[in-house]
Design a protein around this motif. Structure first.
Motif, PDB file in Angstrom:
ATOM      1  N   VAL A   1      -5.220   3.185  20.100  1.00 27.81           N
ATOM      2  CA  VAL A   1      -4.289   3.103  18.978  1.00 27.81           C
ATOM      3  C   VAL A   1      -4.747   4.117  17.936  1.00 27.81           C
ATOM      4  O   VAL A   1      -5.746   3.905  17.254  1.00 27.81           O
ATOM      5  N   LEU A   2      -4.035   5.234  17.828  1.00 33.78           N
ATOM      6  CA  LEU A   2      -4.377   6.304  16.900  1.00 33.78           C
ATOM      7  C   LEU A   2      -3.259   6.483  15.876  1.00 33.78           C
ATOM      8  O   LEU A   2      -2.184   5.876  15.990  1.00 33.78           O
ATOM      9  N   THR A   3      -3.507   7.325  14.873  1.00 37.01           N
ATOM     10  CA  THR A   3      -2.537   7.467  13.782  1.00 37.01           C
ATOM     11  C   THR A   3      -1.178   7.970  14.242  1.00 37.01           C
ATOM     12  O   THR A   3      -0.167   7.713  13.587  1.00 37.01           O
ATOM     13  N   GLN A   4      -1.125   8.685  15.374  1.00 38.84           N
ATOM     14  CA  GLN A   4       0.165   9.149  15.858  1.00 38.84           C
ATOM     15  C   GLN A   4       0.985   8.035  16.498  1.00 38.84           C
ATOM     16  O   GLN A   4       2.158   8.231  16.826  1.00 38.84           O
ATOM     17  N   HIS A   5       0.352   6.862  16.647  1.00 43.19           N
ATOM     18  CA  HIS A   5       1.051   5.742  17.281  1.00 43.19           C
ATOM     19  C   HIS A   5       1.719   4.818  16.278  1.00 43.19           C
ATOM     20  O   HIS A   5       2.489   3.939  16.686  1.00 43.19           O
ATOM     21  N   TYR A   6       1.421   4.926  14.996  1.00 41.88           N
ATOM     22  CA  TYR A   6       2.003   4.019  14.008  1.00 41.88           C
ATOM     23  C   TYR A   6       2.143   4.737  12.663  1.00 41.88           C
ATOM     24  O   TYR A   6       1.493   5.745  12.389  1.00 41.88           O
ATOM     25  N   VAL A   7       3.024   4.187  11.822  1.00 39.47           N
ATOM     26  CA  VAL A   7       3.223   4.707  10.468  1.00 39.47           C
ATOM     27  C   VAL A   7       2.124   4.142   9.574  1.00 39.47           C
ATOM     28  O   VAL A   7       1.765   2.966   9.660  1.00 39.47           O
ATOM     29  N   TYR A   8       1.586   4.967   8.707  1.00 40.80           N
ATOM     30  CA  TYR A   8       0.580   4.496   7.763  1.00 40.80           C
ATOM     31  C   TYR A   8       0.804   5.178   6.414  1.00 40.80           C
ATOM     32  O   TYR A   8       1.311   6.300   6.342  1.00 40.80           O
ATOM     33  N   GLY A   9       0.471   4.453   5.366  1.00 47.75           N
ATOM     34  CA  GLY A   9       0.628   5.001   4.030  1.00 47.75           C
ATOM     35  C   GLY A   9      -0.088   4.158   3.009  1.00 47.75           C
ATOM     36  O   GLY A   9      -0.786   3.203   3.356  1.00 47.75           O
ATOM     37  N   PHE A  10       0.073   4.507   1.739  1.00 47.63           N
ATOM     38  CA  PHE A  10      -0.586   3.747   0.677  1.00 47.63           C
ATOM     39  C   PHE A  10       0.343   3.623  -0.517  1.00 47.63           C
ATOM     40  O   PHE A  10       1.337   4.347  -0.641  1.00 47.63           O
ATOM     41  N   ALA A  11       0.000   2.689  -1.387  1.00 47.77           N
ATOM     42  CA  ALA A  11       0.765   2.472  -2.616  1.00 47.77           C
ATOM     43  C   ALA A  11      -0.159   1.860  -3.652  1.00 47.77           C
ATOM     44  O   ALA A  11      -1.220   1.320  -3.314  1.00 47.77           O
ATOM     45  N   ALA A  12       0.224   1.960  -4.914  1.00 46.87           N
ATOM     46  CA  ALA A  12      -0.512   1.321  -6.011  1.00 46.87           C
ATOM     47  C   ALA A  12       0.376   0.261  -6.637  1.00 46.87           C
ATOM     48  O   ALA A  12       1.587   0.460  -6.803  1.00 46.87           O
ATOM     49  N   ALA A  13      -0.236  -0.877  -6.951  1.00 43.83           N
ATOM     50  CA  ALA A  13       0.511  -1.998  -7.519  1.00 43.83           C
ATOM     51  C   ALA A  13      -0.005  -2.326  -8.914  1.00 43.83           C
ATOM     52  O   ALA A  13      -1.223  -2.378  -9.133  1.00 43.83           O
ATOM     53  N   PHE A  14       0.954  -2.542  -9.851  1.00 41.62           N
ATOM     54  CA  PHE A  14       0.631  -2.929 -11.234  1.00 41.62           C
ATOM     55  C   PHE A  14       1.403  -4.204 -11.537  1.00 41.62           C
ATOM     56  O   PHE A  14       2.447  -4.190 -12.218  1.00 41.62           O
TER      57      PHE A  14
END
Length: 581
Positions: A120-133
Motif C-alpha cells: 500500500v503506497l501513496t499512489q494507491h490512495y488519496v492523502y492530504g492535510f488540513a488545519a482545524a480551528f
C-alpha cells in the motif's frame, strides 16, 4: 457516527480545540470514517536519529483516503511568516499548523508503506492535510501555504462531513478507492497489534535451574537411605533414572562390579555417553557395564556360544523374549558360572515395569552374586508400563519399598496436566516452577497436521530461539512411518531418528514415546495423535507428555482425543495456578 480510536470521554481531552473537533467527528461524520485522535509516531531522521511527533487527528475512509488534521485553539494570530498565540502578557511563536499537518502526513505515508511491505503506497490512495480551528472563524486572505478547502473553522463543525469530503476532493481530481485487502492493511499499519510474548527459551533456562535444584535435593535424600536391596516406585519425573545412574556410579566407584540395565536402548546409550564424556566418571566404566536387557541377553548367548536368533514377526518376537530368552540366560549361566567376570556385585535396574517376571529372576538368581543378599536397586513406574506382561511387583526379595510421589522433572503445568490425562496420582513440590500452559493444535486431518507441526517447530527455532537439541518431536510412529516421513528439514535443520545424533546437535529428533522413554527434553511436540488405542494408547501419550521439562505442544486431529486432552490441560493448569489463569 465515525469510529473513534481511542474511544474516550471528550471531557478527558485537555485542549478545547481537540475536544470540540473530537465531538464533531464522532457525531457529525458517518460510520464509514475511522478517526484516530492524538496519534503518536516515531521515525528515524536523515541522520538516523529518532524523531518523535504527534498528529492531532487522522481521518481514514476506504474510498476517499487519508486526511491529517492539526487542531489549534486559543487566541491565535497569523502575520506572514509567523503564527502566534496569546499568553497572559505576551505573544508566543507557535508552529505553522499547515506545516505540522503536512510533516505528519508524510511520516504516516512512510509508516504505511513500510508496514505493508510496499503493498500500500501513496499512489494507491488519496492523502492530504488540513488545519482545524474549532473555536474560531476567519477573515481575509488565507496563508500562502493553505487553501480555504483545507481550513476547518467553527462554523463548519455542524456539517463536518461535507467539509472533510471537500478537503479530500481538493487533493485529487481522481478518486482512488482502496480494495478491501488494501484498506485492511492500511488500517492495520496504523493500528498494529503489538503482542508481547515471553520467549520459550527464557522459560527453559529459569525452569531448568529450579528443576535441577529439586532433583539435587532428591539425590541427597536418596543417598542417605543406605539400603542394600531397594524397590522404588515413582511417578514420571520423580527422578528415578537419575537416581539409578547415581546408585550405579556409587557402586562402581566402590570397586564393585556393577550392571546398570534398562529396557530402552536409547536410554542405555545416553547413560554410556554420560560416563564416557565425564573425566570424573569415566574410570567407573572399568567396574560398570551399561546395557539394555535385549543387548545383555544377546551378549551372554554369544559368550556362551548359544544360538540367539530373535524372530522378526511381532507376535513370535514377543514369545521369544518372554519364554525363550530366560531359558537361554539360564543355560548361559551354567556355561559361564565359573568365569570371574560373569556375575555382578550390584545390579541397578531402571524401567522395571517393562521387564517380564522371568527377566527379574534371571537378573537376581543368575547374574547377581549372593542372589537374594546381593545389592539390587530397582526403579519402576507401573503407570508407564507399555507391555501386557507387566506386573504390580516382582516376586524376588527386597529389603524395603520406597515410593516417590513428587514430580521433579516437569513444570507444574505439564506434570499436573499429564497426571490428569492418565488419571495418575502425582504430586509436585511447591517450589516447582509453574511453567507454560501446554498448547494444543487441532488440524482437521493427519495430513494437514504435518504443516502445523512444521510451523510449531519453526517458531520454536526462530521466534523463541530454542536450540534443535532442546526439541523432540514424538509421535505414534517413527520418522519413516509418520506424517513427517517426506519432510527432510525444518528451517534447514535435518530431521533424524537417532537420539545420539540429536544430542550432538546434528538434527531435530523425531521419535516415539517408547523409544524416548526414560529420556527428557526441554521442549516436546507430540504429533499425529488420533484415536487413543492400539499402538498409541493413553499410556504412550502420558509417557510422551512427561518427557517435556518446560514446553509441551500436542497436535491432535481426532475430535474425541482433542476434547479429552484439552480438558486435562485446563484442569491441570487450574491446579498449577490455583485457578488464577
Amino acid at each position: 457516527m465515525a469510529t473513534m480510536i481511542p474511544k474516550v470521554d471528550p471531557a478527558t481531552i485537555s485542549y478545547e480545540s481537540e475536544r470540540l473537533l473530537y465531538i464533531a467527528l464522532r457525531d457529525n461524520v458517518s460510520n464509514d470514517f475511522v478517526c484516530f485522535h492524538s496519534y503518536p509516531w516515531l521515525r528515524p531522521d536523515r541522520d538516523l536519529t529518532l524523531r518523535e511527533g504527534e498528529t492531532d487527528f487522522v481521518v481514514l475512509h476506504q474510498e476517499l483516503g487519508m486526511l491529517v488534521l492539526e487542531a489549534k485553539g486559543g487566541q491565535i494570530d497569523y502575520q506572514a511568516p509567523l503564527w502566534k498565540r496569546r499568553k497572559k502578557t505576551y505573544w508566543e511563536t507557535i508552529q505553522n499548523p499547515f506545516e505540522q499537518a503536512k510533516r505528519n502526513m508524510h511520516k504516516l505515508n512512510e509508516i504505511i508503506g513500510e508496514r505493508t511491505d510496499g503493498e500500500v503506497l501513496t499512489q494507491h490512495y488519496v492523502y492530504g492535510f488540513a488545519a482545524a480551528f474549532p473555536t474560531h472563524d476567519y477573515l481575509g486572505p488565507v496563508p500562502t501555504n493553505s487553501d480555504p478547502s483545507i481550513i476547518i473553522a467553527a462554523p463548519h463543525l455542524p456539517d463536518l462531513q461535507q467539509k472533510i469530503e471537500g478537503a479530500f476532493r481538493s487533493w485529487t481530481r481522481h478518486q482512488r478507492p482502496l480494495s478491501d485487502s488494501s484498506w485492511t492493511k492500511l488500517v492495520n499499519a496504523l493500528l498494529p497489534h503489538f503482542r508481547l510474548f515471553r520467549p520459550v527459551n527464557v522459560n527453559l533456562r529459569s525452569d531448568y535451574d529450579q528443576i535441577k535444584e529439586l532433583t539435587d535435593g532428591q539425590l541427597s535424600f536418596f543417598r542417605s537411605l543406605g539400603a542394600n536391596r531397594l524397590y522404588v516406585e515413582g511417578v514420571a519425573g520423580s527422578g528415578k533414572t537419575l537416581l539409578a545412574l547415581d546408585r550405579a556410579r556409587t557402586f562402581a566407584k566402590d570397586g564393585r562390579r556393577t550392571l546398570l540395565v534398562c529396557f530402552n536402548k536409547e536410554l542405555a546409550a545416553w547413560w554410556n555417553e554420560q560416563f564416557e564424556q565425564s573425566e570424573i566418571d569415566r574410570p567407573c566404566l572399568s567396574h560398570l557395564e551399561i546395557t539394555h536387557f535385549h543387548s545383555l541377553a544377546a551378549r551372554l548367548a554369544k559368550q556362551a556360544e548359544i544360538d540367539f536368533k530373535p524372530p522378526s514377526a511381532k507376535q513370535e518376537s514377543e514369545v521369544f523374549w518372554r519364554d525363550e530368552v530366560p531359558e537361554i540366560i539360564e543355560q548361559a549361566a551354567l556355561v559361564l558360572m565359573d568365569e570371574p567376570e560373569f556375575q555382578y556385585d550390584a545390579i541397578v535396574l531402571d524401567e522395571g515395569q517393562d521387564f517380564h517376571t522371568t527377566w527379574w529372576d534371571c537378573l537376581n538368581y543368575c547374574l547377581l552374586k549372593g542372589e537374594s543378599k546381593g545389592t539390587f536397586y530397582a526403579f519402576c513406574d507401573p503407570n508407564q508400563s507399555l507391555w501386557d506382561w507387566s506386573m504390580a511387583k516382582p516376586n524376588i526379595p527386597f529389603d524395603a519399598p520406597v515410593t516417590l510421589r513428587h514430580n521433579c522433572r516437569n513444570t507444574q503445568a505439564i506434570a499436573r496436566s499429564s497426571s490428569v490425562l492418565a488419571s495418575v496420582t502425582s504430586e509436585v513440590l511447591d517450589r516447582s516452577p509453574v511453567g507454560l500452559k501446554p498448547d494444543i493444535s487441532r488440524p482437521s486431518s493427519i495430513e494437514s497436521g504435518k504443516g502445523v507441526v512444521q510451523q510449531i517447530v519453526r517458531d520454536l527455532l526462530t521466534k523463541h530461539n530454542v536450540s534443535p537439541s532442546e526439541i523432540v518431536i514424538i509421535g505414534p510412529r517413527g520418522l519413516v512411518a509418520g506424517s513427517l516421513k517426506d519432510v527432510a528439514a525444518i528451517e534447514g535443520i535435518p530431521l533424524i531418528d537417532s537420539a545420539e545424533k540429536w544430542r550432538v546437535k546434528e538434527g531435530l529428533l523425531v521419535t516415539t514415546a517408547r523409544s524416548f522413554k526414560g529420556l527428557e527434553s526441554d521442549a516436546v511436540v507430540i504429533y499425529d495423535v488420533g484415536p487413543l488405542g492400539g499402538t498409541f494408547d493413553l499410556t504412550d501419550l502420558y509417557v510422551a507428555c512427561t518427557r517435556a521439562r518446560t514446553y509441551l505442544h500436542i497436535v491432535v486431529y481426532d475430535p474425541n482425543s482433542s476434547k479429552r486432552i484439552q480438558e486435562a490441560i485446563n484442569t491441570g493448569w487450574n491446579r498449577a495456578t490455583g485457578g488464577n489463569t
